[in-house]
Design a protein around this motif. Sequence first.
Motif, mmCIF file in Angstrom:
data_model
loop_
_atom_site.group_PDB
_atom_site.id
_atom_site.type_symbol
_atom_site.label_atom_id
_atom_site.label_comp_id
_atom_site.label_asym_id
_atom_site.label_seq_id
_atom_site.Cartn_x
_atom_site.Cartn_y
_atom_site.Cartn_z
ATOM 1 N N TYR A 305 -9.568 74.244 -73.644
ATOM 2 C CA TYR A 305 -10.036 72.894 -73.828
ATOM 3 C C TYR A 305 -10.351 72.620 -75.264
ATOM 4 O O TYR A 305 -10.331 71.524 -75.946
ATOM 5 C CB TYR A 305 -11.126 72.545 -72.893
ATOM 6 N N ASP A 306 -10.402 73.856 -75.975
ATOM 7 C CA ASP A 306 -10.566 73.596 -77.576
ATOM 8 C C ASP A 306 -9.379 72.975 -78.055
ATOM 9 O O ASP A 306 -9.416 71.856 -78.893
ATOM 10 C CB ASP A 306 -10.780 75.138 -78.250
ATOM 11 N N ILE A 307 -8.255 73.518 -77.719
ATOM 12 C CA ILE A 307 -6.918 72.815 -78.318
ATOM 13 C C ILE A 307 -6.644 71.497 -77.910
ATOM 14 O O ILE A 307 -6.410 70.435 -78.571
ATOM 15 C CB ILE A 307 -5.624 73.752 -77.794
ATOM 16 N N ARG A 308 -7.075 71.006 -76.558
ATOM 17 C CA ARG A 308 -6.910 69.799 -75.825
ATOM 18 C C ARG A 308 -7.715 68.841 -76.644
ATOM 19 O O ARG A 308 -7.380 67.658 -77.188
ATOM 20 C CB ARG A 308 -7.080 69.776 -74.472
ATOM 21 N N LEU A 309 -9.024 69.306 -77.199
ATOM 22 C CA LEU A 309 -10.022 68.275 -77.701
ATOM 23 C C LEU A 309 -9.543 68.133 -79.222
ATOM 24 O O LEU A 309 -9.347 66.983 -79.590
ATOM 25 C CB LEU A 309 -11.470 69.104 -77.698
ATOM 26 N N TYR A 310 -9.157 69.030 -79.870
ATOM 27 C CA TYR A 310 -8.708 68.742 -81.139
ATOM 28 C C TYR A 310 -7.509 68.064 -81.321
ATOM 29 O O TYR A 310 -7.199 67.293 -82.155
ATOM 30 C CB TYR A 310 -8.401 70.493 -81.827
ATOM 31 N N SER A 311 -6.562 68.250 -80.352
ATOM 32 C CA SER A 311 -5.155 67.460 -80.210
ATOM 33 C C SER A 311 -5.430 65.933 -80.064
ATOM 34 O O SER A 311 -4.930 65.146 -80.687
ATOM 35 C CB SER A 311 -4.221 67.907 -79.236
ATOM 36 N N LEU A 312 -6.679 65.837 -79.253
ATOM 37 C CA LEU A 312 -6.985 64.339 -79.223
ATOM 38 C C LEU A 312 -7.750 63.741 -80.358
ATOM 39 O O LEU A 312 -7.475 62.404 -80.562
ATOM 40 C CB LEU A 312 -8.005 64.100 -77.575
ATOM 41 N N LEU A 313 -8.582 64.513 -80.803
ATOM 42 C CA LEU A 313 -9.282 64.008 -82.031
ATOM 43 C C LEU A 313 -8.535 63.899 -83.330
ATOM 44 O O LEU A 313 -8.682 63.097 -84.140
ATOM 45 C CB LEU A 313 -10.513 64.984 -82.271
ATOM 46 N N TYR A 314 -7.231 64.742 -83.245
ATOM 47 C CA TYR A 314 -6.333 64.748 -84.454
ATOM 48 C C TYR A 314 -5.007 64.592 -83.989
ATOM 49 O O TYR A 314 -4.108 65.524 -84.310
ATOM 50 C CB TYR A 314 -6.652 66.126 -85.310
ATOM 51 N N PRO A 315 -4.820 63.223 -83.475
ATOM 52 C CA PRO A 315 -3.355 63.096 -82.981
ATOM 53 C C PRO A 315 -2.248 63.328 -83.790
ATOM 54 O O PRO A 315 -1.110 63.451 -83.267
ATOM 55 C CB PRO A 315 -3.661 61.776 -82.185
ATOM 56 N N ASP A 316 -2.533 62.912 -84.998
ATOM 57 C CA ASP A 316 -1.511 63.122 -86.007
ATOM 58 C C ASP A 316 -1.228 64.439 -86.942
ATOM 59 O O ASP A 316 -0.284 64.611 -87.592
ATOM 60 C CB ASP A 316 -1.742 61.921 -87.062
ATOM 61 N N TYR A 317 -1.991 65.497 -86.459
ATOM 62 C CA TYR A 317 -1.901 66.837 -86.994
ATOM 63 C C TYR A 317 -1.027 67.519 -85.975
ATOM 64 O O TYR A 317 -0.926 67.215 -84.719
ATOM 65 C CB TYR A 317 -3.084 67.360 -87.073
ATOM 66 N N TYR A 318 -0.482 68.652 -86.506
ATOM 67 C CA TYR A 318 0.084 69.926 -85.588
ATOM 68 C C TYR A 318 -0.980 70.750 -85.350
ATOM 69 O O TYR A 318 -1.448 71.387 -86.470
ATOM 70 C CB TYR A 318 1.272 70.347 -86.377
ATOM 71 N N ILE A 319 -1.607 71.101 -83.999
ATOM 72 C CA ILE A 319 -2.583 71.739 -83.821
ATOM 73 C C ILE A 319 -2.320 73.275 -83.602
ATOM 74 O O ILE A 319 -1.408 73.292 -82.686
ATOM 75 C CB ILE A 319 -3.660 71.266 -83.014
ATOM 76 N N VAL A 320 -2.579 74.421 -84.224
ATOM 77 C CA VAL A 320 -2.147 75.786 -83.933
ATOM 78 C C VAL A 320 -3.310 76.812 -83.616
ATOM 79 O O VAL A 320 -4.367 76.718 -84.445
ATOM 80 C CB VAL A 320 -1.499 76.157 -85.367
ATOM 81 N N PRO A 321 -3.417 77.153 -82.200
ATOM 82 C CA PRO A 321 -4.459 77.925 -81.743
ATOM 83 C C PRO A 321 -4.253 79.195 -82.435
ATOM 84 O O PRO A 321 -3.342 79.536 -82.466
ATOM 85 C CB PRO A 321 -4.273 77.750 -80.358
ATOM 86 N N CYS A 322 -5.256 79.856 -82.667
ATOM 87 C CA CYS A 322 -5.235 81.138 -83.668
ATOM 88 C C CYS A 322 -6.145 82.163 -82.926
ATOM 89 O O CYS A 322 -6.079 83.364 -83.148
ATOM 90 C CB CYS A 322 -5.880 81.166 -85.004
ATOM 91 N N GLY A 323 -6.695 81.754 -81.689
ATOM 92 C CA GLY A 323 -7.663 82.698 -80.912
ATOM 93 C C GLY A 323 -9.128 82.782 -81.713
ATOM 94 O O GLY A 323 -9.902 81.824 -81.390
ATOM 95 N N SER A 324 -9.185 83.891 -82.629
ATOM 96 C CA SER A 324 -10.340 84.024 -83.205
ATOM 97 C C SER A 324 -10.697 83.336 -84.499
ATOM 98 O O SER A 324 -9.886 82.980 -85.030
ATOM 99 C CB SER A 324 -10.792 85.698 -83.400
ATOM 100 N N CYS A 325 -11.853 83.312 -84.797
ATOM 101 C CA CYS A 325 -12.388 82.614 -86.120
ATOM 102 C C CYS A 325 -11.786 83.572 -87.304
ATOM 103 O O CYS A 325 -11.160 82.714 -88.165
ATOM 104 C CB CYS A 325 -13.710 82.716 -86.264
ATOM 105 N N GLU A 326 -11.741 84.721 -87.080
ATOM 106 C CA GLU A 326 -11.226 85.641 -88.366
ATOM 107 C C GLU A 326 -9.657 85.306 -88.333
ATOM 108 O O GLU A 326 -9.111 85.035 -89.583
ATOM 109 C CB GLU A 326 -11.343 87.001 -87.910
ATOM 110 N N GLN A 327 -9.024 84.784 -87.166
ATOM 111 C CA GLN A 327 -7.373 84.695 -87.455
ATOM 112 C C GLN A 327 -7.203 83.302 -88.051
ATOM 113 O O GLN A 327 -6.423 83.093 -88.927
ATOM 114 C CB GLN A 327 -6.884 84.695 -86.112
ATOM 115 N N VAL A 328 -8.089 82.380 -87.747
ATOM 116 C CA VAL A 328 -8.185 80.914 -88.470
ATOM 117 C C VAL A 328 -8.403 81.013 -89.827
ATOM 118 O O VAL A 328 -7.455 80.497 -90.701
ATOM 119 C CB VAL A 328 -9.258 79.955 -87.947
#
Length: 542
Positions: A305-328
């Motif tokens: 749901y993290d990815i779903r929320l960010y995709s809804l809040l930033y619809p014009d961006y390409y959202i890339v899930p990375c797992g951990s904060c360190e990976q981000v």
Amino acid sequence: MQENFEYWLPNEEGKREKCATQSNSVIIIGANGAGKSRLGVWIEDQNSNNTHRIGAQQRLNFKENIQLKNYEEAENIVRYGRADPQSNPNKLYRWTVNGETPNTRLIDDFEPVLAALLARRTNEALEFMESCKCAQISNTDSPKVPETIVDKLYYVWNNIFPHRKLKIIDSKFFACFNGQQYPANQMSDGERSVLYLAAQVLCLPEKQTLIIDEPELHIHRSIMHPLWLALERCRPDCLFIYITHDTDFAALHNSSDKIWIQSYDGQNWQLKNLEKSDELPEELLLELLGNRRNVIFVEGEKGSYDIRLYSLLYPDYYIVPCGSCEQVISRTKAFGKSTQLHHCKVYGIIDRDYRTDSELLTYKSDSIFSIKVAELENLFLAEEVLKCVGEHLGCKSAVTDIKDQVMKRFSQAKTEQARLKVIADIKYKLSTTDISGTSDQEIDNRIQNLVNNLDFNSMKQETLAEYEDIIRNSDYYEVLAKYNNKKMSQSIGHYFSLQDKDYIASVLNFLEKDVCNGLRGAFIKYLPEDIPTTPVKTSIDK
């Protein structure tokens, strides 16, 4: 000595330029609308007699009994679309029947492909028999049985479908599974695709350049890479040029030369050779290259749901899930250093967790920003979000009850939360303090100074006092910024007459359907201001 393959590509002015590679595969990758199929047509036209293009659209139907032909006739039908191309030896007839265009025509040549394979099998058998006769006449050793085209077909098939055997009897093809035998024209779409592609590649003459337009069509991605790898092994004399948008396939083919279609204006292409990134995973690099939007790296996994929320809040961006904060953090930094990815802007969003303002400030120069709450789950506890949900569900009074419950839980957990916060602070200081020196004594002094400045008990008391002030002042905003408890947001649904476990999913549905007035703005208040919710256009979009 490794073979050198040559092929042609257009430059930015549309003029052809010779390219060379020692790999027998080249991957051309581009987004939808980047003129990939048209580029395949252009490449084939530069040397049509030695280039064979396998189009994206194929009719996979054929009769059970394959009409036998001699090899030359069958091969000509496969390559030129007619049995006798001598009067007009080009590919126009194959690609432009009934007004269809070369990049869209549905090819219907399954039977000629299988006929060509059977004809090659017959020719190979006759050649071997002739060699045996010559050896017998000259009283010399008989030749070894060669690897035939059918042996290669079986090799490819068994690599992909080890539990389903392929059998050829006379002019018929069969599949065998669990003791049952069925005609090849009754195979699944995936099985027929493998048979069609393998037979076509194997029956072609030597030293061809093969252009495969959209190799991902009709084939499950789990077998796509093994299939083409097996065919490349069977045809080391041929150059395989794949034209695709499938980033997984491109990344798995790690030994291939890779070319990115940066743009296409309807006439000319802008192409760029890709170099491997030492810091950015190649699969991710290629995925981003095919994307025309600005990018945000976020925590969480695909489907969360993290990815779903960010995709809804930033619809014009390409959202890339990375797992951990360190990976981000690491991927956003690596992206910023890549000279190949200048066509779009990239950001990273991390949870605040137990980080201090000074620590978060160090990330900003790398375009890494945090949300204004401790964890993403706390966004669903934000007062503004609760009010929108309460009004939509007719439960306005629930907001006060939920806030009281969150404050109470934070008050109960304040000592443990302070302890975890201090541990995180100490870890950060240990990881970022420079203890290098010109002598052992200098290094030892720096270590001692660092340890002396890390007084766990005093740091904990200071943090605990800060938390008690927040509780005393009923500062709900600061509670959400400090309180790390992922399960808290999954324990309040009943206040809205929802199942606790369904609360987050319900809010996301309200947001997606835009049925809850003001909900998106309520979330946006807690997002980093440094990332515009409506992004600046990329260089490609301009």
